[in-house]
Design a protein around this motif. Structure first.
Motif, PDB file in Angstrom:
ATOM      1  N   PHE A 176      44.048  10.268 -30.172  1.00 15.76           N
ATOM      2  CA  PHE A 176      43.972   9.908 -28.726  1.00 15.76           C
ATOM      3  C   PHE A 176      43.072   8.832 -28.658  1.00 15.76           C
ATOM      4  O   PHE A 176      41.931   8.811 -29.310  1.00 15.76           O
ATOM      5  CB  PHE A 176      43.681  11.141 -27.716  1.00 15.76           C
ATOM      6  N   VAL A 177      43.017   7.857 -27.570  1.00 14.55           N
ATOM      7  CA  VAL A 177      42.445   6.791 -27.463  1.00 14.55           C
ATOM      8  C   VAL A 177      41.864   6.646 -25.881  1.00 14.55           C
ATOM      9  O   VAL A 177      43.020   6.421 -25.285  1.00 14.55           O
ATOM     10  CB  VAL A 177      42.633   5.294 -28.238  1.00 14.55           C
ATOM     11  N   GLY A 178      40.693   6.702 -25.517  1.00 14.01           N
ATOM     12  CA  GLY A 178      40.433   6.347 -24.352  1.00 14.01           C
ATOM     13  C   GLY A 178      39.973   5.185 -23.919  1.00 14.01           C
ATOM     14  O   GLY A 178      39.219   4.761 -24.580  1.00 14.01           O
ATOM     15  N   ARG A 219      48.069   7.615 -26.746  1.00 12.74           N
ATOM     16  CA  ARG A 219      48.607   8.689 -27.793  1.00 12.74           C
ATOM     17  C   ARG A 219      49.528   8.224 -28.953  1.00 12.74           C
ATOM     18  O   ARG A 219      50.354   7.349 -28.496  1.00 12.74           O
ATOM     19  CB  ARG A 219      49.187   9.683 -26.936  1.00 12.74           C
ATOM     20  N   SER A 220      49.048   8.460 -30.144  1.00  7.50           N
ATOM     21  CA  SER A 220      49.843   8.201 -31.193  1.00  7.50           C
ATOM     22  C   SER A 220      50.311   9.455 -31.959  1.00  7.50           C
ATOM     23  O   SER A 220      49.255  10.453 -32.131  1.00  7.50           O
ATOM     24  CB  SER A 220      49.236   7.192 -32.116  1.00  7.50           C
ATOM     25  N   ILE A 259      40.655  13.156 -32.200  1.00  9.70           N
ATOM     26  CA  ILE A 259      41.694  13.297 -33.278  1.00  9.70           C
ATOM     27  C   ILE A 259      42.049  14.720 -33.404  1.00  9.70           C
ATOM     28  O   ILE A 259      41.217  15.744 -33.350  1.00  9.70           O
ATOM     29  CB  ILE A 259      41.212  12.947 -34.784  1.00  9.70           C
ATOM     30  N   ASP A 260      43.343  15.087 -33.435  1.00 11.93           N
ATOM     31  CA  ASP A 260      43.564  16.420 -33.508  1.00 11.93           C
ATOM     32  C   ASP A 260      43.239  17.146 -34.921  1.00 11.93           C
ATOM     33  O   ASP A 260      43.667  16.633 -35.937  1.00 11.93           O
ATOM     34  CB  ASP A 260      45.429  16.449 -33.310  1.00 11.93           C
ATOM     35  N   GLY A 307      49.148   6.047 -35.728  1.00 11.78           N
ATOM     36  CA  GLY A 307      48.799   4.758 -35.184  1.00 11.78           C
ATOM     37  C   GLY A 307      49.845   3.749 -35.542  1.00 11.78           C
ATOM     38  O   GLY A 307      49.540   2.634 -35.142  1.00 11.78           O
ATOM     39  N   LYS A 308      51.125   4.166 -36.105  1.00 10.45           N
ATOM     40  CA  LYS A 308      52.299   3.317 -36.058  1.00 10.45           C
ATOM     41  C   LYS A 308      52.668   3.034 -34.717  1.00 10.45           C
ATOM     42  O   LYS A 308      53.380   1.784 -34.588  1.00 10.45           O
ATOM     43  CB  LYS A 308      53.069   3.899 -37.198  1.00 10.45           C
ATOM     44  N   ASN A 309      52.801   4.063 -34.014  1.00  6.86           N
ATOM     45  CA  ASN A 309      53.414   3.950 -32.628  1.00  6.86           C
ATOM     46  C   ASN A 309      52.402   4.419 -31.536  1.00  6.86           C
ATOM     47  O   ASN A 309      51.851   5.566 -31.932  1.00  6.86           O
ATOM     48  CB  ASN A 309      54.667   4.421 -32.359  1.00  6.86           C
TER      49      ASN A 309
END
Length: 329
Positions: A97-99, A106-107, A88-89, A111-113
């Motif tokens: 970011f999700v690995g 990346r959203s 998370i930034d 987390g909407k898109n």
């Protein structure tokens, strides 16, 4: 041990997610919307919201805004992928970011898109499809994003995740690039740290070169001293902890500590010898003297004195893969 005014969240393989609102005294098994027998490989606390936690599972991404009491499903294209890490930034919590296995998503809108990121990970690796086990948005410059790959080394983006570069090898063996834990030490003597099956590697030149520190072996016949997770003490970046063991899952383990940024190491006292490798840690800047550690086979340890001593909780789990620590107020 007296209960604390903080919440511990534990993610497991096959046992879903459990949450203790009183520092490990009592536990609640989360049953909705996370399946009770799902796999939770990562838990990440929002650096800007002390009560928000993301949980990455084999069935998608979930989020809580109340310290783990209630959870919501985050719609994403990752429902059929293994989620291994969340970053998370620290300047913008809407950037997440999700690995996954092998790349990342990346959203930019909480987390909407989502958009898939091509890190350029090389396939296959010695374990088949590589896993993005760590993603860190650099607090020194949030346009820089780091990714640790199991098994393909360290990747870095300098433009917020649009483009990625694979950094030089950490060592000659392919498993020197088997990245398990990562951390960034900010400040004048900045460093990047990675743990692998061989030990902890340090880079003082932004990942262009690495120096390996190996820990003592547990048995004469061991080929190496295995390392997994690591954490930097939130209020003192010279103090770090590394999860160690004879192998994975192994039959014994230890916590290794440095108080001088890796110059020297010791092993803090644990009330009970681990039954397997010490796999993961949790810390929180709002609780600088509280830390949590777990062995992969279900032992949970809590330190309330900044990591000098660690008490094993009575509660035991199956296979622990992730931890989160959050204050209650």
């Amino acid at each position: 041990m007296m209960s604390g005014n903080y919440t511990i969240s534990v993610g497991t393989i096959g046992g879903g997610l459990s949450v203790s609102p009183d520092g490990g005294e009592s536990w609640n098994r989360i049953r909705n919307p996370l399946p009770t027998e799902c796999n939770i490989r990562t838990l990440a606390v929002d650096p800007n919201d002390r009560h928000r936690i993301y949980a990455g599972s084999d069935g998608g991404l979930f989020r809580t805004d109340d310290n783990g009491s209630t959870w919501e499903y985050v719609e994403s294209p990752m429902d059929d992928l293994q989620i291994w890490s969340v970053g998370i930034d620290p300047d913008d919590s809407d950037t997440v970011f999700v690995g996954t296995r092998p790349n990342a998503f990346r959203s930019r809108d909480g987390g909407k898109n989502w958009e898939e990121l091509d890190l350029g990970v090389r396939m296959p690796c010695p374990i088949g499809i590589p896993r993005t086990t760590n993603i860190i948005v650099d607090p020194r410059d949030t346009r820089t994003v780091w990714a640790g790959i199991e098994v393909d080394g360290v990747y870095r983006s300098l433009d917020g995740g649009d483009n990625w570069t694979r950094l030089p090898d950490l060592g000659p063996d392919p498993f020197h690039g088997d990245i398990h834990g990562m951390a960034i030490k900010p400040g004048a003597n900045a460093a990047i740290y990675c743990t692998t099956p061989f030990g902890i590697s340090t880079s003082n030149d932004e990942g262009e070169s690495w120096e390996l520190h190996e820990f003592p072996r547990f048995h004469a016949e061991d080929t190496r001293s295995y390392c997994r997770g690591m954490v930097i003490k939130p209020d003192n970046p010279d103090v770090m902890f590394v999860g160690n063991g004879d192998t994975i899952p192994g039959v014994t383990g230890a916590i290794r500590r440095t108080r001088d940024a890796g110059g020297s190491w010791d092993a803090p006292d644990l009330s009970t010898t681990p039954n397997s490798v010490v796999y993961w840690f949790a810390a929180n800047r709002h609780l600088p003297d509280v830390m949590v550690a777990a062995s992969i086979y279900g032992y949970l340890y809590v330190s309330s004195d900044g990591g000098d001593s660690w008490d094993k909780l009575q509660k035991e789990f199956g296979e622990i893969r992730s931890l989160a620590l959050t204050p209650n107020s």
